[in-house]
Every structure is written in structure tokens, then in C-alpha cells.
Design a protein around this motif. Structure first.
Motif, PDB file in Angstrom:
ATOM      1  N   HIS A   1      41.160  22.992 -18.695  1.00  0.00           N
ATOM      2  CA  HIS A   1      40.058  23.670 -18.010  1.00  0.00           C
ATOM      3  C   HIS A   1      40.505  24.176 -16.642  1.00  0.00           C
ATOM      4  N   PHE A   2      41.290  23.342 -15.940  1.00  0.00           N
ATOM      5  CA  PHE A   2      41.724  23.716 -14.592  1.00  0.00           C
ATOM      6  C   PHE A   2      42.638  24.932 -14.637  1.00  0.00           C
ATOM      7  N   ALA A   3      43.624  24.908 -15.558  1.00  0.00           N
ATOM      8  CA  ALA A   3      44.565  26.015 -15.657  1.00  0.00           C
ATOM      9  C   ALA A   3      43.867  27.301 -16.059  1.00  0.00           C
ATOM     10  N   ALA A   4      42.893  27.178 -16.965  1.00  0.00           N
ATOM     11  CA  ALA A   4      42.161  28.361 -17.403  1.00  0.00           C
ATOM     12  C   ALA A   4      41.345  28.959 -16.267  1.00  0.00           C
ATOM     13  N   SER A   5      40.824  28.099 -15.386  1.00  0.00           N
ATOM     14  CA  SER A   5      39.985  28.586 -14.293  1.00  0.00           C
ATOM     15  C   SER A   5      40.779  29.321 -13.229  1.00  0.00           C
ATOM     16  N   VAL A   6      42.076  28.950 -13.058  1.00  0.00           N
ATOM     17  CA  VAL A   6      42.879  29.596 -12.019  1.00  0.00           C
ATOM     18  C   VAL A   6      43.754  30.700 -12.579  1.00  0.00           C
ATOM     19  N   LEU A   7      43.657  30.928 -13.900  1.00  0.00           N
ATOM     20  CA  LEU A   7      44.528  31.938 -14.496  1.00  0.00           C
ATOM     21  C   LEU A   7      44.297  33.315 -13.888  1.00  0.00           C
ATOM     22  N   SER A   8      43.043  33.726 -13.818  1.00  0.00           N
ATOM     23  CA  SER A   8      42.757  35.061 -13.288  1.00  0.00           C
ATOM     24  C   SER A   8      43.137  35.165 -11.811  1.00  0.00           C
ATOM     25  N   GLU A   9      42.913  34.080 -11.029  1.00  0.00           N
ATOM     26  CA  GLU A   9      43.261  34.101  -9.612  1.00  0.00           C
ATOM     27  C   GLU A   9      44.776  34.166  -9.433  1.00  0.00           C
TER      28      GLU A   9
ATOM     29  N   LEU B   1      50.113  39.728  -8.692  1.00  0.00           N
ATOM     30  CA  LEU B   1      50.142  41.189  -8.673  1.00  0.00           C
ATOM     31  C   LEU B   1      50.077  41.745  -7.250  1.00  0.00           C
ATOM     32  N   SER B   2      49.335  41.043  -6.384  1.00  0.00           N
ATOM     33  CA  SER B   2      49.226  41.523  -4.991  1.00  0.00           C
ATOM     34  C   SER B   2      50.422  41.139  -4.144  1.00  0.00           C
ATOM     35  N   GLY B   3      51.288  40.245  -4.655  1.00  0.00           N
ATOM     36  CA  GLY B   3      52.443  39.813  -3.910  1.00  0.00           C
ATOM     37  C   GLY B   3      52.182  38.639  -2.986  1.00  0.00           C
ATOM     38  N   ALA B   4      50.948  38.080  -3.025  1.00  0.00           N
ATOM     39  CA  ALA B   4      50.621  36.954  -2.153  1.00  0.00           C
ATOM     40  C   ALA B   4      51.274  35.668  -2.627  1.00  0.00           C
ATOM     41  N   VAL B   5      51.574  35.573  -3.902  1.00  0.00           N
ATOM     42  CA  VAL B   5      52.183  34.370  -4.466  1.00  0.00           C
ATOM     43  C   VAL B   5      53.386  34.800  -5.282  1.00  0.00           C
ATOM     44  N   LYS B   6      54.477  34.049  -5.139  1.00  0.00           N
ATOM     45  CA  LYS B   6      55.666  34.335  -5.914  1.00  0.00           C
ATOM     46  C   LYS B   6      55.489  33.836  -7.347  1.00  0.00           C
ATOM     47  N   PRO B   7      55.971  34.577  -8.347  1.00  0.00           N
ATOM     48  CA  PRO B   7      55.851  34.153  -9.758  1.00  0.00           C
ATOM     49  C   PRO B   7      56.844  33.053 -10.099  1.00  0.00           C
ATOM     50  N   SER B   8      56.594  31.873  -9.543  1.00  0.00           N
ATOM     51  CA  SER B   8      57.464  30.729  -9.788  1.00  0.00           C
ATOM     52  C   SER B   8      56.622  29.468  -9.843  1.00  0.00           C
TER      53      SER B   8
ATOM     54  N   LEU C   1      53.201  28.810  -7.553  1.00  0.00           N
ATOM     55  CA  LEU C   1      51.877  28.479  -8.114  1.00  0.00           C
ATOM     56  C   LEU C   1      51.398  27.108  -7.658  1.00  0.00           C
ATOM     57  N   LYS C   2      52.328  26.136  -7.559  1.00  0.00           N
ATOM     58  CA  LYS C   2      51.935  24.800  -7.121  1.00  0.00           C
ATOM     59  C   LYS C   2      51.477  24.812  -5.681  1.00  0.00           C
ATOM     60  N   ALA C   3      52.191  25.574  -4.840  1.00  0.00           N
ATOM     61  CA  ALA C   3      51.817  25.636  -3.435  1.00  0.00           C
ATOM     62  C   ALA C   3      50.483  26.350  -3.231  1.00  0.00           C
ATOM     63  N   ALA C   4      50.220  27.386  -4.067  1.00  0.00           N
ATOM     64  CA  ALA C   4      48.999  28.171  -3.885  1.00  0.00           C
ATOM     65  C   ALA C   4      47.778  27.524  -4.526  1.00  0.00           C
ATOM     66  N   PHE C   5      47.966  26.910  -5.703  1.00  0.00           N
ATOM     67  CA  PHE C   5      46.807  26.413  -6.454  1.00  0.00           C
ATOM     68  C   PHE C   5      46.855  24.924  -6.743  1.00  0.00           C
ATOM     69  N   GLY C   6      47.981  24.257  -6.485  1.00  0.00           N
ATOM     70  CA  GLY C   6      48.071  22.821  -6.677  1.00  0.00           C
ATOM     71  C   GLY C   6      48.127  22.395  -8.116  1.00  0.00           C
TER      72      GLY C   6
ATOM     73  N   PRO D   1      50.180  21.476 -11.730  1.00  0.00           N
ATOM     74  CA  PRO D   1      51.493  20.920 -12.077  1.00  0.00           C
ATOM     75  C   PRO D   1      52.399  21.960 -12.726  1.00  0.00           C
ATOM     76  N   GLN D   2      53.635  21.551 -12.918  1.00  0.00           N
ATOM     77  CA  GLN D   2      54.639  22.476 -13.423  1.00  0.00           C
ATOM     78  C   GLN D   2      54.338  22.922 -14.854  1.00  0.00           C
ATOM     79  N   GLU D   3      53.815  22.015 -15.691  1.00  0.00           N
ATOM     80  CA  GLU D   3      53.551  22.359 -17.100  1.00  0.00           C
ATOM     81  C   GLU D   3      52.530  23.484 -17.210  1.00  0.00           C
ATOM     82  N   GLN D   4      51.465  23.382 -16.424  1.00  0.00           N
ATOM     83  CA  GLN D   4      50.455  24.437 -16.451  1.00  0.00           C
ATOM     84  C   GLN D   4      50.977  25.728 -15.821  1.00  0.00           C
ATOM     85  N   SER D   5      51.817  25.592 -14.781  1.00  0.00           N
ATOM     86  CA  SER D   5      52.397  26.781 -14.153  1.00  0.00           C
ATOM     87  C   SER D   5      53.270  27.531 -15.146  1.00  0.00           C
TER      88      SER D   5
END
Length: 307
Positions: free
Chosen positions: A245-253, A259-266, A270-275, A277-281
């Protein structure tokens, strides 16, 4: 109570109630039709009688439910039902007594006596006519003998009338007609009310049993929710429901942020921006790769796909 037993009891109550309703309606119809015939509106009176009788039969089933909502209305309904029961009882007594009198007349004994009475009446009329003829012809002696015969036949006719009266009075129905008709009429009304209330109680009990067997507060997760989560994160184990549920809720964000470049695709980004875990990232990055938003880069990493 067992469901099958309750259904059998309901069927029995319904059958008895229907029988009482039909009987009562017919007796009320007969009484009201005869009453209306006296003033030339037999059909109207019959319809009114049947309508009131049906209201009397059905209204007891509403009383318990109405009493829970408004006691005053329930009292009015009880008063209405009681009044209609009195009217129906009077109508039943009248109709039953009329039928009882007709039944008494058509007994074998009365049929035989009635036939003898008719024969004697015809004989008496002929003798009286003969006496008048003899007197007009000045046959005095013959007229006297005829008069004696007329007197004898008259006595025999009176005796037959008396025998017919005694035959009616000696029957059990004639001796106890008022008590029997009263008992029948009251029984129809009482049984009808008891069956109506019993039927209402059985319906209430059945509804309670069903509500207990399948309580309304039981929460069941719709299959569609799990399917949607699995479509978003197909590789995640279904036991990890909260994480899904958590991963699905932050997927769109996460998608918008990458896409905006605010978060690196790594994973770290993702952990730093949304907290998360690695498996969901990893699942989110794989999904964005499948959507042609990211492309593999630098030994297992991702970057935005070049346009």
C-alpha cells in the motif's frame, strides 16, 4: 430454531391465516351483500365488507413494527383492528345463523314433513272449494259431511306444523345455535390474529438468525484492491500488505519527482526522498523502466530515457 423448521412453521401459519381470511371474507361478504340488498346497493356494501375484512386480517402484522416507531399510532391501529374484529364477528354470526337455519330446513325429516304439509294444504283447499260448491247447490247434508272432513284435515295440518316445529327444536344445532355460532365466529378472529402475530415473530427471528450468521460489520478485503496492488508492484509478496500500500501510494509522487529532476532514479534517492526500503524502490524503478521513462545505466543503475 432450525431454518427448515422455521420455514415449515411459516408455511403452516400462512396456510391457516389464509384459510381464516378467506372464510371471514366470505361470511362478511354474505352479510354485507344481504344488508346492502335492502337498500339497493348490495355490490357496494359487499366490496366495503371485503375491504374492511382484509384490513382487519393484515393489520395485526404491522402492529409490532409500528409500536417500535410510534406507540400512539400503534394504539390507533390496535383500536382499528379491534373494531373491525367486532364487525367481522357480528357479520360471521349472522351469516352462520342464516346458513344453519337453511341447513335445518333441508334435513330429511323436515323435507318429509314439508311434503306432507303441502299435500294436506292442497287437500284442504279442494275440500273448501267442494264445500262452497255443495252449499251453492243446496246440498246441505253433503256440505255438512265435507265440513267435518275439512275440520279433520285442518287438525292434521296443524299437527304437521307442530311436528315440523319440534323437529327443528330437537336438533343440536337449533338448541345451541347461538353458542356454536358465537364460538365459530370468535375462533376465526382469534386464530387469525394469533397466526398473523406468529408469522411476524417468525420473520423477525429468521432475519435475526441471518444477521448473526453473516454479520454486517465483518470486513473483507475486496479482491480488486489486491489485484490493483499486484498490478502496480507485481514482484512484491502478498504477505507484505502494508508495504505494498505504501509503495503504491508514493508511486505517482516518485514518478513526478524523477521526471522533474528533484530526485535521482536510484535506491538511495528514493529512500532519502520518500523513506521507502530498497525492495520497494527497486520495484518502482523497474516499473518506470517498463513504462519507458527510465533506461539502464552504469551497471544496474537507471537514468531518464533520452528523448
Amino acid at each position: 430454531m432450525n431454518i427448515s423448521l422455521a420455514s415449515l412453521a411459516k408455511a403452516f401459519c400462512m396456510l391457516v391465516l389464509l384459510s381464516c381470511a378467506i372464510t371471514s371474507a366470505y361470511l362478511t361478504y354474505s352479510f354485507m351483500y344481504e344488508l346492502g340488498s335492502a337498500i339497493g346497493v348490495a355490490a357496494i356494501f359487499a366490496i366495503i365488507g371485503i375491504t374492511l375484512d382484509l384490513v382487519k386480517t393484515i393489520s395485526p402484522t404491522f402492529i409490532p413494527t409500528v409500536a417500535k416507531q410510534n406507540s400512539f399510532i400503534a394504539l390507533l391501529l390496535v383500536a382499528l383492528t379491534g373494531s373491525l374484529m367486532v364487525i367481522s364477528t357480528i357479520a360471521s354470526i349472522s351469516a352462520i345463523e342464516k346458513g344453519a337455519n337453511q341447513m335445518t330446513v333441508v334435513t330429511k325429516q323436515n323435507v318429509a314433513i314439508t311434503e306432507q304439509i303441502n299435500n294436506k294444504k292442497l287437500e284442504l283447499e279442494n275440500l273448501q272449494l267442494l264445500s262452497k260448491t255443495q252449499l251453492s247447490a243446496n246440498q246441505i247434508s253433503k256440505a255438512n259431511r265435507t265440513a267435518i272432513t275439512v275440520s279433520r284435515v285442518t287438525d292434521e295440518l296443524n299437527a304437521l306444523y307442530h311436528a315440523q316445529s319440534n323437529a327443528k327444536d330437537s336438533s343440536i344445532l337449533s338448541q345451541y345455535d347461538s353458542k356454536i355460532t358465537l364460538f365459530i365466529a370468535v375462533s376465526i378472529e382469534v386464530v387469525s390474529v394469533v397466526m398473523a402475530l406468529t408469522l411476524h415473530s417468525l420473520n423477525t427471528l429468521e432475519a435475526s438468525v441471518r444477521s448473526v450468521s453473516s454479520p454486517a460489520n465483518t470486513t473483507v478485503t475486496p479482491p480488486s484492491v489486491s489485484q490493483q496492488i499486484q498490478n502496480v508492484l507485481p514482484g512484491v509478496n502478498t504477505d507484505k500488505t502494508l508495504e505494498m500500500h505504501f509503495a503504491a501510494s508514493v508511486l505517482s509522487e516518485a514518478k513526478e519527482a524523477i521526471l522533474s529532476g528533484a530526485v535521482k532514479p536510484s535506491y538511495r534517492g528514493l529512500k532519502a526522498a520518500f523513506g521507502i526500503p530498497q525492495e520497494q524502490s527497486k520495484q518502482i524503478l523497474n516499473l518506470l523502466h517498463q513504462q519507458a521513462i527510465l533506461e539502464p545505466w552504469n551497471n544496474g543503475g537507471y537514468r531518464l530515457r533520452a528523448t
